[in-house]
Design a protein around this motif. Structure first.
Motif, PDB file in Angstrom:
ATOM      1  N   LEU A  17      11.085  15.893 -27.125  1.00  0.00           N
ATOM      2  CA  LEU A  17      10.038  16.742 -27.070  1.00  0.00           C
ATOM      3  C   LEU A  17       8.713  16.609 -26.829  1.00  0.00           C
ATOM      4  O   LEU A  17       7.783  17.265 -26.246  1.00  0.00           O
ATOM      5  CB  LEU A  17      10.341  17.703 -28.269  1.00  0.00           C
ATOM      6  N   GLN A  53       3.598  22.596 -33.350  1.00  0.00           N
ATOM      7  CA  GLN A  53       4.416  23.070 -32.164  1.00  0.00           C
ATOM      8  C   GLN A  53       5.900  22.819 -32.257  1.00  0.00           C
ATOM      9  O   GLN A  53       6.618  23.451 -31.746  1.00  0.00           O
ATOM     10  CB  GLN A  53       3.706  22.319 -30.624  1.00  0.00           C
ATOM     11  N   PHE A  58       9.961  24.754 -31.558  1.00  0.00           N
ATOM     12  CA  PHE A  58      11.088  24.258 -30.404  1.00  0.00           C
ATOM     13  C   PHE A  58      12.458  23.909 -31.303  1.00  0.00           C
ATOM     14  O   PHE A  58      13.413  24.627 -30.967  1.00  0.00           O
ATOM     15  CB  PHE A  58      10.798  22.826 -29.668  1.00  0.00           C
ATOM     16  N   VAL A  59      12.427  23.343 -32.758  1.00  0.00           N
ATOM     17  CA  VAL A  59      13.654  22.895 -33.294  1.00  0.00           C
ATOM     18  C   VAL A  59      13.756  23.339 -34.897  1.00  0.00           C
ATOM     19  O   VAL A  59      14.319  22.778 -35.501  1.00  0.00           O
ATOM     20  CB  VAL A  59      14.073  21.463 -33.201  1.00  0.00           C
ATOM     21  N   GLU A 106       7.893  15.772 -23.339  1.00  0.00           N
ATOM     22  CA  GLU A 106       7.889  17.146 -22.657  1.00  0.00           C
ATOM     23  C   GLU A 106       6.607  17.867 -22.964  1.00  0.00           C
ATOM     24  O   GLU A 106       6.522  19.028 -22.332  1.00  0.00           O
ATOM     25  CB  GLU A 106       9.057  17.999 -22.833  1.00  0.00           C
ATOM     26  N   CYS A 129       5.459  18.222 -26.141  1.00  0.00           N
ATOM     27  CA  CYS A 129       5.039  18.813 -27.544  1.00  0.00           C
ATOM     28  C   CYS A 129       3.778  17.760 -28.005  1.00  0.00           C
ATOM     29  O   CYS A 129       3.855  16.755 -28.462  1.00  0.00           O
ATOM     30  CB  CYS A 129       6.056  18.834 -28.663  1.00  0.00           C
ATOM     31  N   GLN A 144      15.616  13.745 -30.490  1.00  0.00           N
ATOM     32  CA  GLN A 144      15.187  15.353 -30.153  1.00  0.00           C
ATOM     33  C   GLN A 144      13.523  15.367 -30.222  1.00  0.00           C
ATOM     34  O   GLN A 144      13.027  15.822 -29.235  1.00  0.00           O
ATOM     35  CB  GLN A 144      15.766  16.268 -30.877  1.00  0.00           C
TER      36      GLN A 144
END
Length: 468
Positions: free
Chosen positions: A395, A405, A409-410, A398, A400, A391
């Motif tokens: 990210l 940050q 997201f998670v 993408e 991150c 994961q």
């Protein structure tokens, strides 16, 4: 009523106790806040109780552990005020220290603050490390010292670092033999560390003790397999076996208890929360506070000593604590330059001697890449929020940019541990995925409270201050 003192110390390990003794001898009032029931820190955990009521365990822990008893007694006699079971969760720039004990919270105002929170174990994120039966060596050693508990069933120790062999040796002296030790030290580390060996000979006692421990383990018939890699804990409801590679072959071994370890790193969250300047240590592979020679951080009046300033071991931490206590006494006007130099001479010389071995040990036991940035995408990195390595890499691809940050997201680093268990791995994964150095990626932004506290504890703060 809120307490006041010249020096507030967080942590009653070797550095914190030594600093309190030195400060008290210079006429300063000191308060030491520590989470444990008794002074000693992790290295000398429970030493008074163990020495008094469990002689077999006391003897099994070895002479280095026993030396802590004199330090604890000197601390008890120093006149410093000791607050046990005190969890410090905030320090302000004006050197107000907040802590909780049970359902009550308190604050104390100090002229100087020393953070002596020591070290924590580096996370070892292997596949299956969240299974019941998988623990850290440090955690197992705490149970051994505090409650005389030893692992049961088929027990394997896996990883790299001094503690791996020390704990196995302590168990052996107590009559508990482990089934195997799998050492993950990368073979290339031996050649890289060799160039530091001449300097390490100035502290040859460390090397001699290490070799004696390993020899004792081998003599007892405990297999030590070097060059292990790709560790994986496998099981359904709990760990059942460990899978790994060694000698170019895939191997497997049944286990009931798997204890992992990959060294220790400075426990820095409290220093980070105040805004102390930090830097990446390219040898110990961790973040550490930037300090002046006196031990003072970038925040005036806030100092760091011991393993929280960089891993150096218990004896070095003690001498570093003494020097920090003297430096604070000098800064506060309790002693002059000449007295400072006289009192600091022995501690400074001893610290220099004990630091001689660090380049060798730090290079030898640098963790492998797969520890810093696990390759298996399903490996859990953040245990609190169950975020996997895959994961995090996704990210990063993408866009991150960093750990802070990632929280959005998670929720990585936002659980009860506040990033202590996942911070370094998250930074390592993001750095690898983005092709940058870990120093560029940075670490989590840590805010108070650095330890979980309840609303009741916050409401119970003595003489609460506006904005807290």
């Amino acid at each position: 009523m809120n307490e006041q003192c010249d020096l507030a110390i967080v942590g009653a390990g070797p550095a914190g106790m030594a600093a309190a003794i030195a400060a008290a001898e210079c006429g300063l009032s000191a308060i030491v806040a520590d989470e444990q029931f008794a002074p000693g820190g992790q290295i000398y955990r429970g030493i008074e109780a163990v020495a008094a009521s469990r002689p077999q365990t006391y003897a099994a822990c070895g002479e280095d552990y026993a030396k802590g008893l004199d330090l604890v007694r000197a601390f008890r006699d120093s006149g410093a005020r000791y607050r046990s079971r005190a969890s410090v969760w905030r320090i302000d720039e004006d050197r107000t220290v907040y802590w909780s004990d049970g359902e009550r919270s308190h604050r104390m105002q100090a002229r100087s603050v020393l953070i002596a929170t020591g070290a924590i174990e580096r996370p070892v994120p292997i596949p299956g490390w969240t299974l019941p039966g998988v623990h850290s060596c440090g955690g197992a050693q705490i149970l051994f010292k505090s409650a005389d508990l030893a692992p049961g069933g088929r027990t394997v120790l896996a990883g790299s670092g001094v503690l791996l062999f020390l704990y196995a040796w302590q168990l052996l002296r107590r009559g508990v033999a482990v089934d195997a030790i799998l050492e993950t030290t990368p073979p290339a580390n031996y050649a890289r560390a060799a160039r530091h060996l001449p300097g390490a000979l100035a502290a040859a006692g460390y090397l001699r003790k290490g070799l004696q421990m390993i020899h004792a383990l081998k003599r007892a018939g405990i297999p030590i397999e070097r060059g292990a890699s790709s560790l994986r804990a496998v099981g359904k409801r709990r760990v059942e076996r460990i899978e790994y590679r060694a000698g170019g072959r895939a191997r497997s071994m049944p286990v009931d208890t798997l204890l992992v370890h990959e060294g220790v790193v400075p426990h820095v969250n409290l220093a980070f929360s105040i805004g102390c300047e930090t830097a990446w240590d390219p040898v110990q592979l961790c973040f550490r506070p930037v300090l002046q020679p006196s031990g003072e951080t970038s925040v005036p009046g806030v100092f760091v000593a011991g393993d929280g300033a960089g891993i150096a071991g218990a004896v070095a931490a003690q001498h570093g604590g003494t020097l920090a206590g003297l430096s604070i006494a000098k800064q506060l006007g309790a002693i002059d330059d000449a007295r400072m130099e006289t009192l600091a001479a022995v501690a400074r010389a001893q610290l220099k001697k004990h630091l001689c071995v660090r380049p060798f040990l730090d290079t030898l036991y640098q963790p492998a890449r797969e520890v810093l940035a696990p390759s298996d995408p399903d490996t859990i990195v953040c245990r609190c929020e169950e975020v996997s390595a895959g994961q995090i890499r996704k990210l990063a691809a993408e866009g991150c940019a960093g750990p802070n940050q990632l929280k959005a997201f998670v929720r990585c680093g936002m659980g009860p541990c506040q990033g202590r268990l996942c911070g370094l791995t998250v930074a390592g994964l993001l750095a690898e995925a983005r092709g940058k150095a870990v120093a560029e990626i940075g670490h989590y932004r840590v805010r108070s409270p650095v330890k979980p506290i309840t609303v009741g504890q916050l409401a119970g703060l003595d003489d609460p201050m506006e904005g807290v």
